[in-house]
Write a protein that holds these residues in place. Structure first.
Motif, mmCIF file in Angstrom:
data_model
loop_
_atom_site.group_PDB
_atom_site.id
_atom_site.type_symbol
_atom_site.label_atom_id
_atom_site.label_comp_id
_atom_site.label_asym_id
_atom_site.label_seq_id
_atom_site.Cartn_x
_atom_site.Cartn_y
_atom_site.Cartn_z
ATOM 1 N N LEU A 89 -57.535 108.332 34.805
ATOM 2 C CA LEU A 89 -58.661 108.740 36.026
ATOM 3 C C LEU A 89 -59.539 107.707 35.964
ATOM 4 C CD1 LEU A 89 -58.377 112.505 35.019
ATOM 5 C CD2 LEU A 89 -57.178 111.119 36.733
ATOM 6 N N ILE A 92 -59.408 105.138 38.848
ATOM 7 C CA ILE A 92 -59.718 105.331 40.420
ATOM 8 C C ILE A 92 -60.959 104.943 40.884
ATOM 9 C CG2 ILE A 92 -59.899 107.244 41.769
ATOM 10 C CD1 ILE A 92 -58.112 108.890 39.846
ATOM 11 N N LEU A 94 -64.467 104.490 42.085
ATOM 12 C CA LEU A 94 -65.850 105.389 42.322
ATOM 13 C C LEU A 94 -65.551 106.606 41.558
ATOM 14 C CD1 LEU A 94 -66.877 104.642 45.902
ATOM 15 C CD2 LEU A 94 -67.923 103.536 43.684
ATOM 16 N N ALA A 95 -64.725 107.147 41.759
ATOM 17 C CA ALA A 95 -64.559 108.846 41.207
ATOM 18 C C ALA A 95 -64.097 108.655 39.687
ATOM 19 C CB ALA A 95 -63.310 109.543 41.740
ATOM 20 N N GLY A 96 -63.471 107.531 39.452
ATOM 21 C CA GLY A 96 -63.242 107.401 38.060
ATOM 22 C C GLY A 96 -64.416 106.788 37.413
ATOM 23 N N ASP A 97 -65.403 106.261 37.888
ATOM 24 C CA ASP A 97 -66.651 105.899 37.509
ATOM 25 C C ASP A 97 -67.421 107.132 36.941
ATOM 26 O OD1 ASP A 97 -66.008 103.187 37.270
ATOM 27 O OD2 ASP A 97 -66.908 102.958 39.334
ATOM 28 N N LEU A 98 -67.376 107.929 37.633
ATOM 29 C CA LEU A 98 -68.061 109.322 37.299
ATOM 30 C C LEU A 98 -67.245 110.033 36.234
ATOM 31 C CD1 LEU A 98 -70.050 111.478 38.078
ATOM 32 C CD2 LEU A 98 -68.539 112.350 39.753
ATOM 33 N N PHE A 99 -66.003 109.920 36.305
ATOM 34 C CA PHE A 99 -65.092 110.843 35.340
ATOM 35 C C PHE A 99 -65.653 109.957 33.990
ATOM 36 C CE2 PHE A 99 -61.244 111.022 32.839
ATOM 37 C CZ PHE A 99 -61.169 112.469 32.888
ATOM 38 N N ASP A 100 -65.695 108.596 33.991
ATOM 39 C CA ASP A 100 -65.762 108.089 32.877
ATOM 40 C C ASP A 100 -67.427 108.596 32.085
ATOM 41 O OD1 ASP A 100 -63.687 106.565 32.070
ATOM 42 O OD2 ASP A 100 -64.396 104.701 33.227
ATOM 43 N N TYR A 103 -66.352 112.397 31.251
ATOM 44 C CA TYR A 103 -65.359 112.838 30.174
ATOM 45 C C TYR A 103 -65.398 111.808 29.099
ATOM 46 C CZ TYR A 103 -60.554 113.754 28.351
ATOM 47 O OH TYR A 103 -59.251 114.086 27.744
#
Length: 129
Positions: A89, A92, A94-100, A103
């Motif tokens: 995740l 991905i 942009l969205a993956g950076d927020l997820f990192d 999470y």
């Protein structure tokens, strides 16, 4: 304050190394303005592909240390799943950076290791005051 990490394979040495690595990966720097701690995992995750692979490799090092403790295979699998989800995740754009940022797989894996250590190697507990 300088701290040397132990080189041994005893449970206490592994505990200290894993705790130090989790700190660097998840909570080393405070983001100004929002007062939220982030670490190397979220920072290198901003670099496409290579950053996520570096973060995954460091996360897998924690799993490798857990394996050296003789943890059950189901716990190792759970830890691998945490790293896998974080890597997949986090890749991905942009969205993956927020997820990192949200999470923290390494913190989750540290909790699994500490629970195992507290149960099977209680002499490694550290009393904080």
């Amino acid at each position: 304050m300088e701290m040397e990490l132990p080189l041994g394979n005893d449970p206490m040495a592994i505990r200290r190394r894993v705790e130090a690595l989790e700190y660097v990966l998840e909570r080393a720097v405070t983001v100004p303005g929002i007062n939220r701690k982030v670490g190397l995992d979220a920072i290198v995750g901003l670099v496409p592909v290579a950053g996520d692979m570096i973060a995954a490799a460091l996360g897998l090092y924690i799993v490798w240390e857990a394996r050296k403790l003789g943890m059950p295979k189901w716990q190792i699998a759970r830890m691998m799943a945490n790293v896998g989800v974080d890597t997949a995740l986090g890749a991905i754009p942009l969205a993956g950076d927020l997820f990192d940022f949200l999470y923290r797989s390494n913190s989750r894996n540290l909790k699994i290791i500490l629970k195992h250590l507290d149960k099977h190697h209680p002499h490694t507990r550290i009393i904080e005051g």
